[in-house]
Enzyme design. Structure first.
Site, PDB file in Angstrom:
ATOM      1  N   HIS A 208     -32.617 -85.076 -59.820  1.00 47.32           N
ATOM      2  CA  HIS A 208     -33.731 -84.481 -59.566  1.00 47.32           C
ATOM      3  C   HIS A 208     -34.955 -84.946 -60.064  1.00 47.32           C
ATOM      4  CE1 HIS A 208     -35.723 -80.761 -57.394  1.00 47.32           C
ATOM      5  NE2 HIS A 208     -36.570 -81.363 -58.209  1.00 47.32           N
TER       6      HIS A 208
ATOM      7  N   LYS B   8     -24.927 -84.419 -61.917  1.00 41.72           N
ATOM      8  CA  LYS B   8     -26.406 -84.207 -61.374  1.00 41.72           C
ATOM      9  C   LYS B   8     -27.363 -83.659 -62.498  1.00 41.72           C
ATOM     10  CE  LYS B   8     -29.830 -82.862 -58.607  1.00 41.72           C
ATOM     11  NZ  LYS B   8     -30.135 -82.670 -57.334  1.00 41.72           N
TER      12      LYS B   8
ATOM     13  N   HIS C 215     -33.936 -87.105 -52.675  1.00 44.24           N
ATOM     14  CA  HIS C 215     -34.722 -86.643 -51.842  1.00 44.24           C
ATOM     15  C   HIS C 215     -36.209 -87.172 -52.392  1.00 44.24           C
ATOM     16  CE1 HIS C 215     -34.891 -83.759 -55.395  1.00 44.24           C
ATOM     17  NE2 HIS C 215     -33.954 -82.981 -54.781  1.00 44.24           N
TER      18      HIS C 215
ATOM     19  N   HIS D 266     -26.303 -85.688 -50.057  1.00 43.40           N
ATOM     20  CA  HIS D 266     -26.718 -84.411 -50.913  1.00 43.40           C
ATOM     21  C   HIS D 266     -26.906 -83.209 -50.242  1.00 43.40           C
ATOM     22  CE1 HIS D 266     -30.238 -83.286 -53.979  1.00 43.40           C
ATOM     23  NE2 HIS D 266     -29.961 -82.177 -53.273  1.00 43.40           N
TER      24      HIS D 266
ATOM     25  N   ASP E 155     -30.170 -82.546 -48.410  1.00 44.39           N
ATOM     26  CA  ASP E 155     -30.804 -81.351 -49.146  1.00 44.39           C
ATOM     27  C   ASP E 155     -30.935 -80.079 -48.451  1.00 44.39           C
ATOM     28  OD1 ASP E 155     -31.625 -80.157 -51.538  1.00 44.39           O
ATOM     29  OD2 ASP E 155     -33.767 -80.901 -51.403  1.00 44.39           O
TER      30      ASP E 155
ATOM     31  N   HIS F  12     -26.530 -78.529 -50.364  1.00 44.16           N
ATOM     32  CA  HIS F  12     -26.132 -77.390 -51.073  1.00 44.16           C
ATOM     33  C   HIS F  12     -25.364 -76.497 -50.024  1.00 44.16           C
ATOM     34  CE1 HIS F  12     -29.296 -78.163 -54.277  1.00 44.16           C
ATOM     35  NE2 HIS F  12     -29.839 -78.985 -53.257  1.00 44.16           N
TER      36      HIS F  12
HETATM   37  O1  DOR Z   1     -36.109 -77.229 -52.270  1.00 40.50           O
HETATM   38  C1  DOR Z   1     -34.953 -77.213 -52.902  1.00 40.50           C
HETATM   39  N1  DOR Z   1     -33.934 -76.381 -52.885  1.00 40.50           N
HETATM   40  N2  DOR Z   1     -34.967 -78.202 -53.734  1.00 40.50           N
HETATM   41  C2  DOR Z   1     -33.759 -78.203 -54.726  1.00 40.50           C
HETATM   42  O2  DOR Z   1     -33.971 -79.334 -55.559  1.00 40.50           O
HETATM   43  C3  DOR Z   1     -32.859 -77.157 -54.778  1.00 40.50           C
HETATM   44  C4  DOR Z   1     -32.962 -76.497 -53.523  1.00 40.50           C
HETATM   45  C5  DOR Z   1     -32.108 -75.232 -53.538  1.00 40.50           C
HETATM   46  O3  DOR Z   1     -31.010 -75.307 -54.371  1.00 40.50           O
HETATM   47  O4  DOR Z   1     -32.486 -74.280 -53.064  1.00 40.50           O
HETATM   48 ZN    ZN Z   2     -30.906 -80.474 -53.700  1.00 44.64          ZN
END
Ligand code: DOR
Ligand code: ZN
Length: 346
Positions: free
Chosen positions: A136, A99, A174, A13, A245, A15
């Site tokens: 999520h 997702k 998460h 997971h 995450d 970003h």
């Molecule tokens: O804290 C988070 N940030 N949770 C998420 O689900 C998305 C993520 C983000 O993309 O910044």
């Molecule tokens: Zn995330």
């Protein structure tokens, strides 16, 4: 133990963002992880094959020829997504998984799903073709207390999904509560656990004044939940695996808008190891980081190995972000300014 050699881990997971930020932070994942599942909540979310291909290419074009890092792409589910797009995307190996963001549950989830029942036809297809559903797991109803949103989601949405689609491959992302740990253990699904939810409880957001550095979604919960997460991650249980995450936000945005997300990919392995060491569970780390995930997803284990050494690792206050040679901002990493016990041997 002073040294630990394990199969190269995967991040289930992650970003990575786009553009300049992607360019600056990709190395933290591609240096230490074999594969990563890339979240689709970019500014323009990845809702089609065309965007998925373009996003994957933009990531791969930044990797050196010798780097074997593999981004596993995901498609962002909307109420109007077509089964044809999902099926072609999966069968043509463009998307590894889909997702589900409940609409308005988190960063860039505006186009997410308001009424989850409306996409049950998509779940039916995914179950049939074996495509994983990454969730999520929070309701976004403003009337539900923010600390209860995971539990309420499990009861009102996840439970019915599992009942209706018993063979759908589901990862609850998460997780933050004992309730989720118990639910995952007693159902045929899996969950990822972040480094930050293993280290902080909800007090962190209020320590020394309101502190958005520790604000993420789902929000950290009370201490008893953190303890359950530590037990789950270090148990070796196959249904729990690593998902950072890591969610970078430029300092100025984070400071002004308090956006949700903690950037941890630069310290992720060090951070997890700190917890495994405290729990006397270093020998279980490889299962959590490198084995349980591929097993769940029916993928081969990574062939490469990495060595972690017990040496002080000072975490920088900021990771600077450069555009060409010009600094355009900075991102605060998790554990900024702290010294951790483990580092990856270079
Ligand atoms: O804290 C988070 N940030 N949770 C998420 O689900 C998305 C993520 C983000 O993309 O910044
Ligand atoms: Zn995330």
């Amino acid at each position: 133990m002073e040294k630990l050699t394990i199969r190269k881990p995967d991040d289930w997971h992650l970003h990575l963002r786009e553009g300049v930020v992607l360019k600056n932070i990709l190395k933290f994942s591609s240096d230490f992880f074999g594969r990563a599942i890339i979240m689709p909540n970019t500014k323009n979310p990845i809702t089609s094959i065309e965007r998925g291909v373009a996003y994957k290419n933009s990531i791969c074009s930044l990797l050196s020829k010798t780097n074997t890092f593999k981004p596993l792409m995901t498609i962002y589910l909307t109420e109007s997504i077509s089964n044809d797009e999902i099926k072609r995307g999966f069968l043509d190996n463009i998307f590894f998984a889909a997702k589900l963001y409940p609409a308005n549950a988190t960063t860039n989830s505006l186009y997410g799903v308001k009424n989850i029942k409306k996409i049950y036809k998509v779940f039916e297809l995914m179950q049939e073709i074996g495509m994983p559903l990454l969730i999520h797991g929070e309701v976004s109803d403003p009337m539900v207390d923010i600390f209860d949103r995971e539990e309420v989601f499990i009861d009102t949405e996840l439970n019915p999904i599992i009942k209706n689609f018993p063979d759908l491959k589901i990862v609850l992302e998460h997780i933050t509560t004992s309730y989720a740990v118990d639910f995952v253990e007693s159902n045929n699904i899996a969950a990822t656990i972040t480094p930050h939810h293993l280290h902080i409880n909800r007090n962190a957001m209020f320590f020394g004044g309101l502190n958005s550095d520790f604000y993420c979604l789902p929000v950290a919960k009370r201490e008893s939940n953190r303890i359950s997460l530590i037990k789950a991650a270090t148990s070796g249980n196959e249904c729990f695996f690593l998902g950072t995450d890591s969610a970078p936000h430029l300092r100025e945005w984070k400071a002004f808008c308090g956006c949700a997300g903690i950037f941890n990919s630069s310290v992720a392995l060090n951070s997890y190891l700190q917890v495994f060491e405290e729990e006397n569970a270093l020998e279980k780390f490889e299962k959590f980081a490198s084995i349980n995930g591929p097993k769940f997803h029916n993928l081969p284990l990574n062939n490469e190995y990495i060595t972690l050494v017990r040496e002080p690792y000072e975490v920088e206050e900021f990771v600077d972000i450069f555009d060409e040679n010009k600094k355009i901002g900075a991102i605060k990493p998790f554990h900024a300014g702290q010294t951790l016990n483990w580092r990856v041997k270079s």
